[in-house]
Design an enzyme around this catalytic site. Structure first.
Site, PDB file in Angstrom:
ATOM      1  N   ASP A 133      -6.017 -13.115  22.887  1.00 50.57           N
ATOM      2  CA  ASP A 133      -5.990 -14.515  22.462  1.00 50.57           C
ATOM      3  C   ASP A 133      -6.270 -15.465  23.618  1.00 50.57           C
ATOM      4  O   ASP A 133      -7.170 -16.296  23.535  1.00 50.57           O
ATOM      5  CB  ASP A 133      -4.621 -14.897  21.870  1.00 50.57           C
ATOM      6  CG  ASP A 133      -4.230 -14.050  20.685  1.00 50.57           C
ATOM      7  OD1 ASP A 133      -4.726 -12.908  20.564  1.00 50.57           O
ATOM      8  OD2 ASP A 133      -3.419 -14.524  19.877  1.00 50.57           O
TER       9      ASP A 133
ATOM     10  N   ARG B 285      10.940 -19.040  27.164  1.00 51.80           N
ATOM     11  CA  ARG B 285       9.982 -20.132  27.013  1.00 51.80           C
ATOM     12  C   ARG B 285      10.235 -21.291  27.973  1.00 51.80           C
ATOM     13  O   ARG B 285       9.309 -21.775  28.620  1.00 51.80           O
ATOM     14  CB  ARG B 285       9.941 -20.604  25.556  1.00 51.80           C
ATOM     15  CG  ARG B 285       9.375 -19.545  24.606  1.00 51.80           C
ATOM     16  CD  ARG B 285       8.040 -19.025  25.085  1.00 51.80           C
ATOM     17  NE  ARG B 285       7.552 -17.871  24.356  1.00 51.80           N
ATOM     18  CZ  ARG B 285       7.254 -16.717  24.918  1.00 51.80           C
ATOM     19  NH1 ARG B 285       7.435 -16.516  26.230  1.00 51.80           N
ATOM     20  NH2 ARG B 285       6.773 -15.732  24.195  1.00 51.80           N
TER      21      ARG B 285
ATOM     22  N   ASP C 170       7.391 -20.351  18.985  1.00 49.65           N
ATOM     23  CA  ASP C 170       7.070 -20.547  20.401  1.00 49.65           C
ATOM     24  C   ASP C 170       6.297 -21.831  20.656  1.00 49.65           C
ATOM     25  O   ASP C 170       6.474 -22.477  21.688  1.00 49.65           O
ATOM     26  CB  ASP C 170       6.306 -19.332  20.931  1.00 49.65           C
ATOM     27  CG  ASP C 170       7.242 -18.190  21.240  1.00 49.65           C
ATOM     28  OD1 ASP C 170       8.454 -18.457  21.394  1.00 49.65           O
ATOM     29  OD2 ASP C 170       6.798 -17.045  21.317  1.00 49.65           O
TER      30      ASP C 170
ATOM     31  N   SER D 148       2.739  -7.160  16.776  1.00 51.81           N
ATOM     32  CA  SER D 148       2.738  -8.260  17.730  1.00 51.81           C
ATOM     33  C   SER D 148       4.013  -8.122  18.548  1.00 51.81           C
ATOM     34  O   SER D 148       5.104  -8.006  17.991  1.00 51.81           O
ATOM     35  CB  SER D 148       2.707  -9.574  16.939  1.00 51.81           C
ATOM     36  OG  SER D 148       3.187 -10.622  17.710  1.00 51.81           O
TER      37      SER D 148
END
Lengths: 400, 400, 400, 400
Positions: free
Chosen positions: C16, C97, C126, C178
């Site tokens: 990605d 994060r 996220d 994922s």
């Protein structure tokens, strides 16, 4: 862009929704059915509203009387929870949205509409409340929020838009404040209020006397409660709506129920609003006074928790959710014992519970006074204290 | 029965503690050291108190000025938490107990005492508060609570007891009310208040004007806040104690801070009390107004949680615990942004924040009004609403 | 469309973000600086990442080692609060994060960027976490979220996009799951997990042994705590990151820390995830065991409240807020007494605290056993019970 | 000292209550009616209990089967609330006390008793639970707690007391542990457990296999839930009591439901207990798994609040209070949607929900995956995030 066959619009007769009717027709090629909820905003607002809607281009106009429904199924249950938003706001606009949205969906079903529309701004809470209810009640219907779509941004533009289409409108070019009225309250925003360093001017308040203007003589009233519902005023039984209306008159006379706050909107910004809730402020005082007699320490604390949760739920537009059912079940159970009488004194902005009694009162003069009694032996206190403070004692002894 | 060498008694100069001095000496064969805390209860109460204590048989009398300590380390921190007990009571008596108990323990250490005594009744909260603090601060010292031990139950008996011993006492035979006064408040219980169906008579209130008696002219004052502490009145810097004293005068004049409630005592019974907290009510209004500008929705909600917890903690006498440290740490952190000015209007029992500003204000006129701005794009609202109501939508779609 | 000069992208080296680099350059005519956070995801992920970024078109690539920062300033403080999301999830992705976002903003400042980009999907948490941190730390920088903008929706399209540009990429066409990995956990979503009626297959778990595969012999370890931080393993002092790494190895061997849950995402939908948090599960067990010894009933309850609030805060991406500071202040204060040793038994997926001791323990064998002692007089219990149940008694007597 | 006519004693057939019968008769000159509650403690405990009671001097012995009542009206409702005390304890003893106390009061009413007695120690929770229930259900009956009154302190003394009176008793002189058993759990205290630094020995556990002893083969079972109640096991409908009994067998075999904790007793001290709750642990896992599918984020959080409150309420013996009614009303409403199937894997102490499905599931594979769908438009996320983080953005901009 999507096309719709028939849209039901929450219509108030004001400038915004008057312009929305032709805009919807032109933009979506649809028929527009006006829906107007009577939640007690007053006869002036409703007079001739059907003609006005038709003149603006609506194919039909449904005026639905929701006053009793609003009072009985939204306001009185909310009162049982004790909900107050951010310590001050009595949720007048917030409670009205679900009752309106539900009736609007019912009209949409009746007329076979494929979309719903409202005139709420894109910066406020009401769009979330309406659309949150629509999502729960009619997820299959599309929602149109013209203020988020069109490019018009001022009253001038709206008036010009109507005038170009020869749609009559009595709205004036300037309007200082933005208001919302119903059986429970009037809210006022805008104008000089936009700076919190400004004191509200006298024009802000349209319903209640100021404490200064209120009578110099206090007035006493007696409210009777039954299972958390205020059912009689000075001995006369009244329905929830009648009760609110009667107390509104008394409260407005005595300058009761004004608040001026900066609150947190759900959309993440702050706004400043002045609210007048004359009858509601009296009702809440009566319920609080009864709670003092009836709830023990833990029960009262739990009611506070329920009320805080419910305030956010109502403010945030989550009425038609399982959480609402659970909170109301808890509150209704708690309210079972809230029966009795409260005498309230109304005076220059104050509502004060000066007398209270209940068959379910846990107050006992015999226990509370300082002499001996059969139930409470003062010697028991020593044991209580020793155990109650035991962990402190142990901690202190360990630290030595 | 245990014997003690030296007992430190929390002494007020009133009838009860005057009788306790000889009673302790006779019952425990001990020396009695009188300890008198000055928490701002007024000069009348303190005048000649040392002579009185000695005349009653105390070997020494220590009067300790705790006014600044009380204001700075107990009242101001509690204010930051927003604590109010059962929605109404500003904790005036509750906050005073730990500062007194701590100083009493310090005197006990200084004079080498082996026990502590107090004059609290066996039916109230104060015994728990005192003894809870003693357990945390001096678990090795014994505690004597004469009201739970002796058989005397009336003023007549106490007066006779003193008279038999030729101990002078100016106390009258009848005393309608039981009161507690300090820099923060006066509480009144007893008399006609023992029936909640009685309205308090005028004699109940000894400090504040009634709203009726208060001036017909409103008065405006400006309070300046710094990190959750009110530091200046109309531009003049004042210490916490000075601020409370100044606002007490203003509040008392304008009839501010009277409440009349039935509350839940920790010992499981209800009691009815009338409280006058003139300055405190003004301080709280200023802090609340500043919160409106500075806290976002979740932060405000959390402050409410902290305040509710802290109110129970203080009321229940658990000041010297790790929980207090944690709650105060949370509140102090929250208060970091509470700086700015609030203009308050004082009028016939009302204190109303009419202007407020803060360098940390999250309010923005640009965002709150209905025109466009750079930060808030109204189109964002659609996305917010769709996600915010997604679970309602999914639930509704599943149910079809 | 807006144009940018220089964009800092949170780059992972995967398919990605490899595609995002050329897409950003082409779409916004900007220079792209790759930023890669080392939060302990493993050397395989990081090997050659700078070359990869440059090959994809980045002008620079900054790899920043955040392992210690993550462990010390994010994980250990969160542990003190006891936060667990929805009763099960140990917040591995959520905690990472903010540490990444903060470092990304620092790189942006250093290189003078005018925008930030990330590769998060538009359906997940996220994006909210990243952008919530950006809003707090760099409200002046624009944010680009390609997955919400471009039209590509599949791995095929991304691979084709790269291939058209001759950008090398070793990513395979199909990828069942994922995953997100860091020093604290690995999460796995997708594949057969998308139906909660499917049991996770063996391929889901990539780090820990299953309980079935774990050794048949239990292993005992001793963890030493100091003020709420686990500081030594079997007597050996370790930094937070070293501790987590060491316990990860032990936990993975013994099959500890697997959970399989359906959770509520903040965006309003549910997702199903399998998490492996071997060391974290051990750390949490040690802290819980120490709490049992040290916290009294009310303190423990308060810690639970703090933890529940903190779990939502971290999950919902609100790290850089005043609420976080307040919650951590409360938790840090609470943790002051959490010192001592815990012996844990690791066996086939279980971590069990079998021995615990603390200098601050409130447990006292003398009090807990049934004989007499000096501190606790059984007769005190009667008084405690009478007062504790007084409101029940009064209520029952009133109802007769 | 008070005299009583007839006392109903909660009788277990053990040493303590065997001695209490003659002690009551001698001390109070009363008739003693033995009351024995069958809450599923096992046939061994109940065999010949009536003869034993009569032999000890009771005038009558009432054995009342409360197993279904316990399971249906106490355990299953508590399960709906999700209550767990201090994160670990499944409230086995706590839940049994109110069902026993209520039946004891009913026997007292039937036989016309004027007092109630129990054999609980003065240091534990059970005395509070029993007497709290008595206060609510029979405030007119006196309560006798011999362990707080008599001077006997050891098994030797009790055995001697019985032997002097020629009352047969099979109790042994030494008994290492103190246990409480019922349909839900067995608790074990005392012995080496009194030092938390000791690992529990094998003798502690009397019901469940250890994980080590449990079968090497996992077993899968399917539980069917209807409105928050587990109604079928592998397709076979079972009553609450039958369900608990069946799952107890499965759980005990697979080593499920052991916990070893130090907990805070309500009397202010800590105690260490080992609990075995095999079936209950399985039931709870099934309910938690169903919650994951059915509750949205806020609803789940509210259930957590209800459960935490309920855990304290049950533990603290406040079952017969208005607070219980309110909490159960909230929980029952929440449980309305908890219907569906859960497949659980039982293996060496683990119970893991590996498959779950519900007609009310809010999980949607279509929404959760990363492709497009009709309900969720990824572009909506931008608006959500902008509003969700708006207050952070405003704060950050103000600070610049």
């Amino acid at each position: 862009m999507a096309q719709f066959k028939k849209v039901v619009l929450a219509y108030s007769g004001g400038l915004d929704t008057s312009a929305i009717i032709p805009w919807l027709k032109e933009t979506y090629g649809c028929e527009v059915v006006a829906f107007c909820a009577d939640v007690g905003q007053g006869e002036d607002d409703l007079k001739g509203i059907e003609e006005k809607a038709i003149a603006s281009g609506a194919s039909e106009c449904h005026v639905v009387d929701l006053k009793d429904e609003f009072a009985t199924n939204y306001i009185y249950p909310t009162l049982k929870t004790g909900a107050i938003y951010e310590g001050t706001y009595l949720l007048g606009t917030s409670m009205a949205r679900p009752v309106i949205a539900k009736a609007q969906v019912e009209v949409a079903r009746k007329v076979g509409a494929d979309a719903l529309a409202h005139g709420c701004t894109g910066k406020g809470n009401d769009q979330i409340r309406f659309e949150g209810c629509f999502a729960a009640l009619a997820p299959d219907l599309e929602v149109i929020a013209p203020w988020r779509e069109w490019s018009m941004r001022s009253r001038e533009e709206l008036l010009a838009y109507l005038s170009e289409r020869n749609i009559p409108c009595s709205a004036s070019l300037t309007k200082i404040y933005s208001r919302d009225a119903n059986a429970w309250h009037i809210s006022t925003e805008g104008g000089e209020l936009e700076d919190p360093w400004n004191e509200p001017s006298d024009q802000v308040w349209t319903w209640t006397n100021s404490p200064e203007q209120a009578p110099d003589e206090a007035q006493k009233i007696t409210l009777t409660l039954d299972k958390g519902e205020v059912v009689a005023l000075d001995g006369q039984s009244l329905s929830p709506y009648e009760m609110i209306a009667s107390l509104n008159e008394l409260g407005a006379t005595h300058g009761i129920g004004r608040v001026d706050i900066v609150e947190n909107r759900l959309v993440g910004m702050k706004s400043r609003g002045c609210y007048e809730t004359p009858g509601g402020t009296i009702l809440l005082a009566a319920l609080r006074a009864m709670e003092e007699l009836v709830y023990d320490k833990r029960t009262r604390d739990w009611r506070e928790t329920v009320g805080q949760q419910f305030a956010h739920l109502v403010y945030d537009g989550r009425w038609f959710t399982p959480l609402k059912d659970s909170l109301l079940a808890a509150a209704t159970s708690l309210a079972d014992d809230l029966s009795g009488d409260v005498v309230l004194k109304l005076y220059k902005g104050h509502v004060t519970a000066i007398q209270k009694r209940s068959p379910n009162s846990l107050y006992s003069e015999a226990f509370a006074t300082f002499g001996e009694d059969d139930v409470y032996n003062q010697k028991h206190a020593e044991g209580f204290i020793r155990l109650y403070s035991l962990s402190s004692r142990i901690k202190a002894m360990k630290q030595k």
